[in-house]
Design an enzyme around this catalytic site. Structure first.
Site, PDB file in Angstrom:
ATOM      1  N   LYS A  44       0.777  -1.137  -0.003  1.00  0.00           N
ATOM      2  CA  LYS A  44      -0.045   0.004   0.001  1.00  0.00           C
ATOM      3  C   LYS A  44       0.978   1.121   0.116  1.00  0.00           C
ATOM      4  CE  LYS A  44      -2.890   0.507   3.183  1.00  0.00           C
ATOM      5  NZ  LYS A  44      -3.189  -0.087   4.604  1.00  0.00           N
ATOM      6  N   VAL A  48       8.773  -3.181  -2.493  1.00  0.00           N
ATOM      7  CA  VAL A  48      10.180  -3.861  -2.243  1.00  0.00           C
ATOM      8  C   VAL A  48      10.784  -4.661  -3.533  1.00  0.00           C
ATOM      9  CG1 VAL A  48      11.128  -5.747  -0.738  1.00  0.00           C
ATOM     10  CG2 VAL A  48       9.099  -4.360   0.106  1.00  0.00           C
ATOM     11  N   LYS A  61      13.436  -1.765   0.412  1.00  0.00           N
ATOM     12  CA  LYS A  61      12.182  -1.243   0.611  1.00  0.00           C
ATOM     13  C   LYS A  61      12.001   0.452   0.496  1.00  0.00           C
ATOM     14  CE  LYS A  61       8.338  -1.746   4.151  1.00  0.00           C
ATOM     15  NZ  LYS A  61       7.872  -2.432   5.289  1.00  0.00           N
ATOM     16  N   VAL A 131      15.952 -12.326   2.528  1.00  0.00           N
ATOM     17  CA  VAL A 131      15.899 -13.648   3.188  1.00  0.00           C
ATOM     18  C   VAL A 131      15.477 -14.539   2.324  1.00  0.00           C
ATOM     19  CG1 VAL A 131      14.452 -14.832   5.297  1.00  0.00           C
ATOM     20  CG2 VAL A 131      14.968 -12.359   5.440  1.00  0.00           C
ATOM     21  N   ASP A 169       2.471  -5.499  14.391  1.00  0.00           N
ATOM     22  CA  ASP A 169       1.779  -5.957  13.291  1.00  0.00           C
ATOM     23  C   ASP A 169       2.231  -7.287  12.829  1.00  0.00           C
ATOM     24  OD1 ASP A 169       0.295  -5.497  10.821  1.00  0.00           O
ATOM     25  OD2 ASP A 169       1.909  -4.743   9.659  1.00  0.00           O
ATOM     26  N   ASP A 186       9.003  -6.488   8.495  1.00  0.00           N
ATOM     27  CA  ASP A 186       7.946  -5.493   8.429  1.00  0.00           C
ATOM     28  C   ASP A 186       7.997  -4.565   9.900  1.00  0.00           C
ATOM     29  OD1 ASP A 186       6.308  -3.561   7.557  1.00  0.00           O
ATOM     30  OD2 ASP A 186       4.859  -4.987   6.795  1.00  0.00           O
TER      31      ASP A 186
HETATM   32  N1  LIG Z   1      14.230  -8.917   3.495  1.00  0.00           N
HETATM   33  C1  LIG Z   1      13.512  -9.444   2.911  1.00  0.00           C
HETATM   34  N2  LIG Z   1      13.636 -10.661   2.306  1.00  0.00           N
HETATM   35  C2  LIG Z   1      12.800 -11.375   1.783  1.00  0.00           C
HETATM   36  N3  LIG Z   1      11.519 -10.841   1.489  1.00  0.00           N
HETATM   37  C3  LIG Z   1      11.156  -9.684   1.975  1.00  0.00           C
HETATM   38  C4  LIG Z   1      12.077  -8.823   2.395  1.00  0.00           C
HETATM   39  N4  LIG Z   1      11.546  -7.810   3.236  1.00  0.00           N
HETATM   40  C5  LIG Z   1      10.123  -7.431   2.451  1.00  0.00           C
HETATM   41  N5  LIG Z   1       9.868  -9.025   1.679  1.00  0.00           N
HETATM   42  C6  LIG Z   1       8.792  -9.116   1.075  1.00  0.00           C
HETATM   43  O1  LIG Z   1       8.051  -7.931   0.673  1.00  0.00           O
HETATM   44  C7  LIG Z   1       6.897  -7.997   1.247  1.00  0.00           C
HETATM   45  C8  LIG Z   1       6.325  -6.737   1.728  1.00  0.00           C
HETATM   46  O2  LIG Z   1       7.411  -6.216   2.702  1.00  0.00           O
HETATM   47  P1  LIG Z   1       6.879  -5.710   4.074  1.00  0.00           P
HETATM   48  O3  LIG Z   1       8.022  -5.512   4.960  1.00  0.00           O
HETATM   49  O4  LIG Z   1       6.027  -6.637   4.958  1.00  0.00           O
HETATM   50  O5  LIG Z   1       5.872  -4.415   3.573  1.00  0.00           O
HETATM   51  P2  LIG Z   1       4.511  -4.043   3.739  1.00  0.00           P
HETATM   52  O6  LIG Z   1       4.636  -2.905   4.905  1.00  0.00           O
HETATM   53  O7  LIG Z   1       3.970  -3.299   2.542  1.00  0.00           O
HETATM   54  O8  LIG Z   1       3.740  -5.113   4.249  1.00  0.00           O
HETATM   55  C9  LIG Z   1       6.793  -8.913   2.405  1.00  0.00           C
HETATM   56  O9  LIG Z   1       5.613  -9.649   2.347  1.00  0.00           O
HETATM   57  C10 LIG Z   1       7.978 -10.120   1.643  1.00  0.00           C
HETATM   58  O10 LIG Z   1       7.303 -11.100   0.756  1.00  0.00           O
HETATM   59 MG   LIG Z   2       3.841  -6.448   5.638  1.00  0.00          MG
END
Ligand SMILES: Nc1ncnc2c1ncn2[C@@H]1O[C@H](COP(=O)(O)OP(=O)(O)O)[C@@H](O)[C@H]1O
Ligand SMILES: [Mg+2]
Length: 230
Positions: A44, A48, A61, A131, A169, A186
């Protein structure tokens, strides 16, 4: 995916010139190659991307300045004892929000919580370890050993509390399954244990986790309570 430097347009969105400059700076420092980013997730408020860093792949991000709900951000951040007196100015709040996520990741990591290693931050961009290749969210990649995975989440939550943090969260959307072990991601909403609504967030986090694990086969009597965490 190939994107040109002066026209950082990708399918998932168009970044403003301020964000492009920020990305160009991080590229110039060797964190990734801007021209080789591939989109991983469109949220939203943020996108990423996967980038190629000097020591393997990184997750980048990027908060979209235009899409950030800074009123919501302000409501959360003003309760965080670390950010007392934050001004209600849109950009300042967004940058502080991003800084908070970075600091939370650092703190969690120092206490041994399994989280992506934060590598760099600048303005509205955070760079961290990718990750897995990348690992899926646990909702899409169910653990082989449900009980073991659940207990590991509980132990990560306890470690987080010992870092004086509540995730705020936490759910199957923000827990990755990496080689059948949980990795929390997150951390933008995470707040200190002593902040006004921390207890409420902790209860909500545990409820989300418990509901999900009940759905995928854990028995009621195996679920933990908030008291078990404290
Ligand atoms: N360090 C990471 N390694 C692997 N996947 C990631 C990583 N950070 C984010 N993601 C992927 O990106 C998505 C969105 O990241 P997130 O930090 O949860 O953002 P949002 O605030 O939009 O939910 C995650 O659900 C995951 O699938
Ligand atoms: Mg998230």
């Amino acid at each position: 995916m190939v994107v040109s430097k002066d026209k950082f347009k990708v399918r998932e969105g168009v970044f403003d010139s301020f964000t492009i400059k920020t990305l160009q700076f991080l590229d110039s420092k060797g964190f990734f190659e801007l021209e080789e980013l591939s989109p991983l997730f469109l949220g939203k408020e943020s996108n990423v991307f996967i980038g190629k860093g000097n020591n393997g792949h990184v997750a980048i991000k990027i908060y979209r300045l235009e899409n950030c709900d800074f009123n919501k951000m302000y409501d959360y951040i003003k309760l965080d004892s670390r950010f007392k007196g934050v001004k209600r100015k849109k950009r300042d709040i967004i940058f502080m929000w991003v800084q908070r996520e970075f600091r939370n990741l650092m703190k969690a990591r120092q206490k041994g919580v399994r989280v992506p290693t934060p590598l760099a931050i600048r303005n509205n961009v955070i760079i961290m370890d990718l990750v897995g290749a990348p690992a899926s969210k646990v909702k899409d990649d169910l653990p082989k050993n449900v009980k073991k995975f659940y207990l590991n989440i509980i132990s990560q939550m306890k470690k987080l509390l010992s870092a004086n943090l509540v995730h705020a969260d936490l759910s199957q959307f923000n827990i990755l399954n990496h080689n059948d072990l949980p990795v929390f991601i997150d951390f933008s909403q995470s707040t200190t244990k002593d902040s006004l609504r921390a207890r409420e967030y902790l209860e909500r986090d545990l409820k989300n986790v418990n509901n999900f694990f009940k759905k995928i086969g854990l028995k009621e009597k195996e679920l933990k309570t908030v008291e078990d965490l404290l």
